[in-house]
Design a protein around this motif. Sequence first.
Motif, PDB file in Angstrom:
ATOM      1  N   LYS A  19     -10.508 -12.512  66.315  1.00 46.55           N
ATOM      2  CA  LYS A  19     -11.726 -12.468  67.200  1.00 46.55           C
ATOM      3  C   LYS A  19     -11.486 -13.188  68.589  1.00 46.55           C
ATOM      4  N   THR A  49     -11.061  -8.945  71.611  1.00 48.76           N
ATOM      5  CA  THR A  49     -11.414  -7.328  71.695  1.00 48.76           C
ATOM      6  C   THR A  49     -11.727  -7.529  72.867  1.00 48.76           C
ATOM      7  N   TYR A  54     -16.707 -12.260  72.893  1.00 52.13           N
ATOM      8  CA  TYR A  54     -17.229 -12.854  72.079  1.00 52.13           C
ATOM      9  C   TYR A  54     -18.618 -11.949  71.751  1.00 52.13           C
ATOM     10  N   SER A  55     -19.107 -11.040  70.289  1.00 47.63           N
ATOM     11  CA  SER A  55     -20.262 -11.368  70.049  1.00 47.63           C
ATOM     12  C   SER A  55     -20.377 -11.160  68.476  1.00 47.63           C
ATOM     13  N   THR A  56     -21.547 -11.294  68.265  1.00 50.20           N
ATOM     14  CA  THR A  56     -21.987 -11.095  66.365  1.00 50.20           C
ATOM     15  C   THR A  56     -21.245 -10.306  65.905  1.00 50.20           C
ATOM     16  N   GLU A  57     -20.626  -9.016  66.047  1.00 46.28           N
ATOM     17  CA  GLU A  57     -20.135  -8.126  65.405  1.00 46.28           C
ATOM     18  C   GLU A  57     -20.780  -7.677  64.159  1.00 46.28           C
ATOM     19  N   ASP A  58     -22.020  -7.217  64.687  1.00 51.23           N
ATOM     20  CA  ASP A  58     -23.194  -6.883  64.092  1.00 51.23           C
ATOM     21  C   ASP A  58     -23.597  -7.810  62.546  1.00 51.23           C
ATOM     22  N   LYS A  59     -23.249  -8.707  62.495  1.00 54.51           N
ATOM     23  CA  LYS A  59     -23.476 -10.231  61.776  1.00 54.51           C
ATOM     24  C   LYS A  59     -25.032 -10.787  62.377  1.00 54.51           C
ATOM     25  N   LYS A  65     -23.405 -11.418  74.160  1.00 56.95           N
ATOM     26  CA  LYS A  65     -21.532 -11.816  74.086  1.00 56.95           C
ATOM     27  C   LYS A  65     -21.188 -12.430  75.163  1.00 56.95           C
TER      28      LYS A  65
END
Length: 311
Positions: free
Chosen positions: A195, A198, A216-221, A296
């Motif tokens: 994590k 990217t 950093y993001s929630t990655e679709d969560k 983000k």
Amino acid sequence: MNTKQRKTIFVITLSYTVFILFFMFLAFGRADTVDRETGYTFMFMPDGFFRLPDLSDLLHPTLMDLVGFGNVAAFVPFGILIPLLYRTGFLRFMSLFILSILVLETVQAFTLLGSFDINDVIQNSSGAAVGFGAYRLGFRTEKVRRNLVVTGISVVVLLIGVWASFGLIDKAFTKEQGPFVALNELKSSSTDSSKGVTRDNFQIGGQNVVPQYNVYSTEDKNTVTYTYSLGEKELYIYLNYGIPDQEDFQGSLRLSADGQEYLSTSAEALGHELGMSSIYLQGAHELTITLEGNVKLWDVGYQEMKYPWNR
């Protein structure tokens, strides 16, 4: 030295002592501020007691530069006058002088006419030591004029030496920021060690964002928490954050260390604007970042505060 000369030096010493005591206790409106003081001030740790200024500082000295230099130079005469009156060795002279300054600094604090400042003790004692050294170098013959000239030159040379030495000491014991380290290089307690690696481009407020270190993001969560071990270091955390233009206007960001929250913002507060923060942490063990929605983070990292000799 004959009796007349001795009396003259005694009067000069006494007069100069009264002059210095006036500045220590009554000058600069000290008596007028006593009623506004709320407590005693004692500073036992030295801090920036005599920094070495560069050329620009010499051309445009600050008030603190002048005060620091004055605290040294004003006590040089004691190192010359006292040995002229009384035969004494360097260690005995300095021991009695430092004891006297400690007493005066304590009286300043308890009378609320100043503070006990270990910086002043160091500076005043250094001035007296310079004076004593100049006396030993200058008063070697019976020729008064020659002795005074050599002593004056010695004072200048020794002051420059003290100035340079104190500057080096300050530099050696002043922490500076180390190189930038990306957060994803730290040990992570998150389930996915990749994590933050990217680095896809995106736009916020019409500006193209090109991350250099991490994203950093929630990655679709709905909610994601990132945790990192800081190792109880003294450091500054830097981060950029926002909601990309193409994402729905929702989400929040929280950053905490060892349970204490240092940053909290919501989508309403953010808008589609770029956010930037720097957070100072001292001795924190674990960093926690919680993202919700479409917020983000990118180019998150830190700079550790280190002594020059510890790099």
